[in-house]
Design a protein around this motif. Sequence first.
Motif, short mmCIF file in Angstrom:
data_model
loop_
_atom_site.label_atom_id
_atom_site.label_comp_id
_atom_site.label_asym_id
_atom_site.label_seq_id
_atom_site.Cartn_x
_atom_site.Cartn_y
_atom_site.Cartn_z
N SER A 57 0.83 -1.20 0.00
CA SER A 57 0.00 0.00 0.00
C SER A 57 0.86 1.25 0.00
N LYS A 58 0.52 2.19 -0.88
CA LYS A 58 1.24 3.46 -0.97
C LYS A 58 0.91 4.40 0.19
N SER A 59 -0.16 4.11 0.90
CA SER A 59 -0.57 5.02 1.98
C SER A 59 -0.22 4.51 3.37
N THR A 60 -0.09 3.17 3.54
CA THR A 60 0.16 2.62 4.88
C THR A 60 1.41 1.75 4.98
N GLY A 61 1.92 1.26 3.86
CA GLY A 61 3.04 0.33 3.90
C GLY A 61 2.62 -1.09 4.20
N ASP A 62 1.31 -1.36 4.29
CA ASP A 62 0.83 -2.73 4.48
C ASP A 62 1.13 -3.57 3.24
N GLU A 84 3.04 -4.86 13.45
CA GLU A 84 2.08 -4.82 14.56
C GLU A 84 0.68 -5.03 14.03
N SER A 85 -0.25 -4.13 14.30
CA SER A 85 -1.61 -4.24 13.75
C SER A 85 -1.84 -3.23 12.64
N GLY A 86 -0.75 -2.75 12.04
CA GLY A 86 -0.83 -1.76 10.98
C GLY A 86 -0.34 -0.42 11.46
N LEU A 87 0.46 0.25 10.65
CA LEU A 87 1.04 1.53 11.05
C LEU A 87 0.10 2.70 10.83
N GLY A 88 -0.80 2.58 9.86
CA GLY A 88 -1.61 3.72 9.50
C GLY A 88 -0.88 4.59 8.49
N ALA A 89 -1.26 5.85 8.40
CA ALA A 89 -0.71 6.75 7.39
C ALA A 89 0.82 6.78 7.44
N SER A 90 1.44 6.48 6.31
CA SER A 90 2.89 6.41 6.22
C SER A 90 3.35 6.97 4.88
N THR A 91 4.62 7.29 4.79
CA THR A 91 5.23 7.71 3.52
C THR A 91 5.89 6.50 2.90
N VAL A 92 5.51 6.17 1.68
CA VAL A 92 5.98 4.95 1.04
C VAL A 92 6.60 5.30 -0.31
N SER A 93 7.77 4.76 -0.60
CA SER A 93 8.44 5.01 -1.87
C SER A 93 9.04 3.71 -2.39
N ILE A 94 9.42 3.71 -3.66
CA ILE A 94 9.96 2.51 -4.30
C ILE A 94 11.06 2.91 -5.26
N ARG A 95 12.06 2.07 -5.38
CA ARG A 95 13.08 2.27 -6.40
C ARG A 95 13.71 0.93 -6.75
N GLN A 96 14.26 0.89 -7.94
CA GLN A 96 14.93 -0.31 -8.42
C GLN A 96 16.41 -0.03 -8.58
N SER A 97 17.23 -0.94 -8.11
CA SER A 97 18.67 -0.83 -8.25
C SER A 97 19.17 -2.14 -8.84
N GLY A 98 19.36 -2.17 -10.15
CA GLY A 98 19.78 -3.40 -10.82
C GLY A 98 18.77 -4.50 -10.62
N SER A 99 19.17 -5.59 -9.98
CA SER A 99 18.30 -6.74 -9.81
C SER A 99 17.58 -6.74 -8.47
N THR A 100 17.50 -5.56 -7.83
CA THR A 100 16.81 -5.44 -6.54
C THR A 100 15.78 -4.31 -6.61
N ILE A 101 14.60 -4.57 -6.06
CA ILE A 101 13.57 -3.54 -5.89
C ILE A 101 13.37 -3.35 -4.40
N TYR A 113 11.15 -1.86 5.50
CA TYR A 113 11.57 -2.09 4.11
C TYR A 113 11.12 -3.46 3.61
N TYR A 114 10.74 -3.49 2.33
CA TYR A 114 10.49 -4.73 1.60
C TYR A 114 11.45 -4.75 0.42
N ALA A 115 12.13 -5.86 0.20
CA ALA A 115 13.03 -5.98 -0.94
C ALA A 115 12.70 -7.23 -1.74
#
Length: 553
Positions: A57-62, A84-101, A113-115
């Motif tokens: 999720s772009k809004s919560t990071g779930d 936990e039970s969800g963070l709620g409103a969060s800032t979420v971003s994404i980027r790709q670096s070679g063979s890793t997202i 972080y999720y990779a």
Amino acid sequence: MPGSANRPVGRRAFVLGATAAAGTALTGTAHAAGFGWSDDGSAYVVDTGARLVFKVSKSTGDLTSLVYRGTEYQGYGGMNSHIESGLGASTVSIRQSGSTILVSVTHGTLRHYYAARSGENNVYLWTNKADTSVSATRYIVRVKKGAFLNDEPDSYTYAPTAIEASDVFRKSDGQTRSKHYAKRRVMDYDYIGWSAGGVGLWMVRSNHEKASGGPFYRSLLRHQSADGGGLYEILYYGQNQTEDQRFGLQGPYVIAFTDGGAPSSALFPGTLTTPWADSLGIAGYVPASGRGKVAGVGMSGRDTAYPYTVGIANAAAQYWGSARSSDGYFSLSGVLPGTYTLTVFKGELAVYTTSVSVSAGGTTTLNTIAIPSSNDPSDASAIWRIGDWNGTPAGFKNADLMTYAHPSDVRAASWTGNVVIGNGETAAFPCYLWKDVNSGILVYFRLTAAQAATAHTLRIGVTTAYANGRPQVTVNDTWTSAVPSPPTQPNTRSLTNGSYRGNNHTFTYSVPASAWKTDAGQYNVLSIDVVSGSGTTGFLSAGTAVDAIDLLA
């Protein structure tokens, strides 16, 4: 790696998606068919190119979707997978670096972080908790109803009757179930999960360097209920906790899919290496080059009938490993620089401590550790002994069952009954004592005339206590000890949720010669009562877990 599910797919492909939030660069080279990411408006969609597609999720990071081989696995009771039970409103971003997202989530002072790696059906996760402003103590993967089923101790799908705190349940046959009844200590497992229909879904734990409780800590690992299942990585769990919370980056821990077999051992804590993450900018990340090692050439003074574990810990980190049975050699790698308290455990009983310092890129080598006999209470000469001093209730009545069942379970032997020294006393003595259940248990024993002519020290070792329960003793109804002060113990449930692990403590009682029977043919009677002004009733009355009891010569 076992099975094809963890092997990279050696085909080139295009990148899904061409834009990024907050101007993050998105370009990169993909190496597996379909590898890349896209933005569906509400979530970032990551395709690993290995039959695994997940959404964040772009809004919560779930984690809002977890699709493997075209089947959705995420979704438990309408809830997502999350911290936990969800963070709620969060800032979420994404980027790709070679063979890793990399997907980055910011919520106040917390970073998560999720990779994804090209051609792997794994999701790598890190969590950096900086302080107590965010109640982030776990990550839970919520799995759809019916995807996997189990009727193991850590399940309550088939146990609809709640008997304690809405998280311990009894089945119709009298067996008990709870998500707390995982049996395993942290050091006993590398992964937890399920396998069915040619698909395995696993949570591979991290090295727990920022967790608390040490190698013997027990906590919930998974569960099944009517709504679905859950897999956990516990970063800090307040229940029966013996240490303060540690802060900083923990991970990676891994959500791994396989073709039904176990996850690859290359993902296990202690073997997993992530040089590909060194340059990702993960907050708090320390590469292998910034870590050190501790090694010990051996140990003397061990009781070879028991396993020995070496742990090092300070306020910032903890590590542990097994000592080699043949000579006591041990090695702890990947250690953050700092000064640590090193502890040697016989079973789960601390028998040696020292200080050790670790530097980045260096190996701290220790000469043979000599464990003094005075540090092991088993080495003291005893007239009689119930159990052995190993820091656990092992061998006592119901001890094995209590790591995966409630004390009221139909499989438990009676918690009452007296004990006669020389007549299978350890197996007859209950592993736990409660004020409202079996306080006042009697131990019968004989003394020779010479033994009865002198004072003796009685010792009772405990591994934890609930509601300040501690033992007061009476001998032959003629002498009663003072009420001992309660040692520091966790202030939450323990004995009823599958854990005897607290702070090992030894109570000592100086019994005068006048208390003993003078006739060597008569039994002396020791009564052990649990005293406390706290607790409620039944199995939630004040109680304690027993390590060993002996009367010294």
